[in-house]
Design a protein around this motif. Sequence first.
Motif, PDB file in Angstrom:
ATOM      1  N   LEU A   1       0.907  -1.206   0.192  1.00  0.00           N
ATOM      2  CA  LEU A   1      -0.073   0.109   0.006  1.00  0.00           C
ATOM      3  C   LEU A   1       0.866   1.246  -0.057  1.00  0.00           C
ATOM      4  O   LEU A   1       2.044   1.187   0.460  1.00  0.00           O
ATOM      5  N   ARG A   2       0.339   2.331  -0.419  1.00  0.00           N
ATOM      6  CA  ARG A   2       1.200   3.620  -0.328  1.00  0.00           C
ATOM      7  C   ARG A   2       1.012   4.142   0.960  1.00  0.00           C
ATOM      8  O   ARG A   2      -0.172   3.879   1.733  1.00  0.00           O
ATOM      9  N   PRO A   3       1.777   4.801   1.206  1.00  0.00           N
ATOM     10  CA  PRO A   3       1.986   5.354   2.722  1.00  0.00           C
ATOM     11  C   PRO A   3       0.938   6.662   3.028  1.00  0.00           C
ATOM     12  O   PRO A   3       0.234   7.129   2.034  1.00  0.00           O
ATOM     13  N   GLU A   4       0.418   6.745   4.228  1.00  0.00           N
ATOM     14  CA  GLU A   4      -0.301   7.848   4.546  1.00  0.00           C
ATOM     15  C   GLU A   4       0.025   9.209   4.018  1.00  0.00           C
ATOM     16  O   GLU A   4      -0.656  10.258   3.886  1.00  0.00           O
ATOM     17  N   SER A   5       1.463   9.204   3.881  1.00  0.00           N
ATOM     18  CA  SER A   5       2.007  10.531   3.546  1.00  0.00           C
ATOM     19  C   SER A   5       1.778  10.976   2.292  1.00  0.00           C
ATOM     20  O   SER A   5       1.920  11.956   1.627  1.00  0.00           O
ATOM     21  N   ALA A   6       1.415   9.842   1.391  1.00  0.00           N
ATOM     22  CA  ALA A   6       1.164  10.213  -0.146  1.00  0.00           C
ATOM     23  C   ALA A   6      -0.143  11.004   0.018  1.00  0.00           C
ATOM     24  O   ALA A   6      -1.188  11.002   0.570  1.00  0.00           O
ATOM     25  N   ASP A   7       0.003  12.049  -1.089  1.00  0.00           N
ATOM     26  CA  ASP A   7      -1.140  12.775  -1.245  1.00  0.00           C
ATOM     27  C   ASP A   7      -2.484  11.848  -1.684  1.00  0.00           C
ATOM     28  O   ASP A   7      -3.599  12.412  -1.343  1.00  0.00           O
ATOM     29  N   ILE A   8      -2.237  11.109  -2.498  1.00  0.00           N
ATOM     30  CA  ILE A   8      -3.361  10.274  -3.065  1.00  0.00           C
ATOM     31  C   ILE A   8      -2.911   8.901  -2.571  1.00  0.00           C
ATOM     32  O   ILE A   8      -2.069   8.135  -2.470  1.00  0.00           O
ATOM     33  N   TYR A   9      -3.981   8.118  -1.853  1.00  0.00           N
ATOM     34  CA  TYR A   9      -3.902   6.902  -1.191  1.00  0.00           C
ATOM     35  C   TYR A   9      -4.063   5.725  -2.511  1.00  0.00           C
ATOM     36  O   TYR A   9      -4.669   5.891  -3.508  1.00  0.00           O
ATOM     37  N   GLY A  10      -3.379   4.562  -2.254  1.00  0.00           N
ATOM     38  CA  GLY A  10      -3.699   3.581  -3.308  1.00  0.00           C
ATOM     39  C   GLY A  10      -2.774   2.409  -2.769  1.00  0.00           C
ATOM     40  O   GLY A  10      -2.208   2.008  -1.912  1.00  0.00           O
ATOM     41  N   VAL A  11      -2.455   1.592  -4.042  1.00  0.00           N
ATOM     42  CA  VAL A  11      -1.551   0.473  -3.765  1.00  0.00           C
ATOM     43  C   VAL A  11      -0.369   0.753  -4.834  1.00  0.00           C
ATOM     44  O   VAL A  11      -0.407   1.349  -5.830  1.00  0.00           O
ATOM     45  N   LYS A  12       0.882   0.210  -4.371  1.00  0.00           N
ATOM     46  CA  LYS A  12       1.963   0.467  -5.128  1.00  0.00           C
ATOM     47  C   LYS A  12       1.928  -0.526  -6.280  1.00  0.00           C
ATOM     48  O   LYS A  12       2.439  -0.202  -7.538  1.00  0.00           O
ATOM     49  N   SER A  13       1.683  -1.784  -5.935  1.00  0.00           N
ATOM     50  CA  SER A  13       1.289  -2.969  -6.981  1.00  0.00           C
ATOM     51  C   SER A  13       0.409  -3.807  -6.494  1.00  0.00           C
ATOM     52  O   SER A  13       0.085  -3.885  -5.226  1.00  0.00           O
ATOM     53  N   LEU A  14      -0.215  -4.618  -7.482  1.00  0.00           N
ATOM     54  CA  LEU A  14      -1.363  -5.542  -7.150  1.00  0.00           C
ATOM     55  C   LEU A  14      -1.303  -6.688  -8.149  1.00  0.00           C
ATOM     56  O   LEU A  14      -1.590  -6.705  -9.132  1.00  0.00           O
ATOM     57  N   PRO A  15      -0.605  -7.611  -7.763  1.00  0.00           N
ATOM     58  CA  PRO A  15      -0.297  -8.738  -8.241  1.00  0.00           C
ATOM     59  C   PRO A  15      -1.623  -9.853  -8.474  1.00  0.00           C
ATOM     60  O   PRO A  15      -2.261 -10.010  -7.568  1.00  0.00           O
ATOM     61  N   VAL A  16      -2.033  -9.993  -9.759  1.00  0.00           N
ATOM     62  CA  VAL A  16      -3.284 -10.636  -9.889  1.00  0.00           C
ATOM     63  C   VAL A  16      -3.002 -11.836 -10.706  1.00  0.00           C
ATOM     64  O   VAL A  16      -1.925 -11.790 -11.379  1.00  0.00           O
ATOM     65  N   THR A  17      -3.640 -12.832 -10.852  1.00  0.00           N
ATOM     66  CA  THR A  17      -3.642 -13.924 -11.666  1.00  0.00           C
ATOM     67  C   THR A  17      -5.039 -14.346 -12.221  1.00  0.00           C
ATOM     68  O   THR A  17      -5.910 -13.849 -11.692  1.00  0.00           O
ATOM     69  N   TRP A  18      -5.349 -15.252 -13.294  1.00  0.00           N
ATOM     70  CA  TRP A  18      -6.670 -15.517 -13.669  1.00  0.00           C
ATOM     71  C   TRP A  18      -6.295 -17.111 -14.329  1.00  0.00           C
ATOM     72  O   TRP A  18      -5.169 -17.455 -14.248  1.00  0.00           O
ATOM     73  N   GLY A  19      -7.352 -17.543 -14.798  1.00  0.00           N
ATOM     74  CA  GLY A  19      -7.361 -19.017 -15.500  1.00  0.00           C
ATOM     75  C   GLY A  19      -7.418 -20.145 -14.603  1.00  0.00           C
ATOM     76  O   GLY A  19      -7.695 -20.063 -13.379  1.00  0.00           O
ATOM     77  N   ALA A  20      -7.231 -21.350 -14.664  1.00  0.00           N
ATOM     78  CA  ALA A  20      -7.396 -22.313 -14.144  1.00  0.00           C
ATOM     79  C   ALA A  20      -6.579 -22.390 -12.772  1.00  0.00           C
ATOM     80  O   ALA A  20      -5.515 -21.849 -12.650  1.00  0.00           O
TER      81      ALA A  20
END
Length: 402
Positions: A383-402
Amino acid sequence: MSESLHTVTTMPTARRPGCPFDPPKELLDIRERGPIARYSFPDGHQGWLVTGFDLVRSVLADQRFSSRKELMLHHPTIDFGDIEVPAAPPGEFLLMDDPRHSRYRKPLVGKFTVRRMRQLTERVEQVTAEHLDAMEQAGTTADLVTAFAKPIPAVMICELLGVPYADRGSFQENIDKFMSGETSDEELIAAYTAVQTYLAELVAAKRAEPTDDILSELTDSDLTDEELKGMSLILLAAGLDTTTNMLALGTFALLRNPAQLAALRAGPELIDSAVEELLRYLSVAKGSVRVALEDVELGGQSIKAGTTVLLSYNTANRDPERFSDPHLLDLRRQDGGHLAFSHGVHQCLGQQLARVEMRVALTALVKRFPSLRLAVPADEVALRPESADIYGVKSLPVTWGA
């Protein structure tokens, strides 16, 4: 003065483990004690913290509260001492009041209308499909931030302003340094200087050879090169970072709420209310600051002229006096009217563009990858730190398929 009026001496920043989408619990507790509290700044200034929906909205609509940069003398977490704060540079209108603010905002209003932004839907669909194709062709895993959430708004805002495709990578890297909350002072200055230099060259190029974009249109006005440079910086920074984090954090929230994700997959007609609910629920732009220009009565309290007022959007958007079950993500929610885009004269110019991008991108994502899921445990998502002007995630690893 109410005897129960609370005084806050430290701004809560820690989000509870396992609750990355909720505001800090201590901040919510402050709102529970009342919609307004005294705030004791690190430098000793006695100001106010406003956490309730109605009062935050009231301040945003009241031009007796100023956004001027030169009045922002007190930081909520840092004691800067007796520094002199300069006025905002030409064109950087977010930190201005009228009439300077209107000089820059008015020429832009007609360029970000609902109608004009909806006309861009086909292009957003095309850009989204290209990036989803690339994700699918690369395998069955991806970092959704770099593969999806970041490039889609980047392409759109850069095309709108006429930033050449080849320049987008380095430009976005520098904008990221402004917004991440983790950049050293030296890196921040270097990034800001690089962006300023680039924008000066871009404005000059548009004056010499206008193209089909907003910046070229603005060169046919009385705005100076310096003013256009400042306006472009505001539009690019806002257009890149906020929507990027809404797309990434919004997808994370849906993956953590499978019933809501299933509802969206089953009923794509929910997308409009889903976008509004994600904006309310996540409130990636956490708040803003105003300074009273004169004595003002607010929530039964006397706010003296010159006093700094902190506005908390994320608690306002979770106010139980405004929203039923405010901590529940409900894509069918009907009690809208959030403050995710602020309110009043400084309400976000690009909000309709952000809505179009979110509607198109999220609809396409959940349709293309029906088995989309996190590729790491939820508590390992960075997650981004609370010191960031805009909150969010730094990276979001995802997968799909079987």
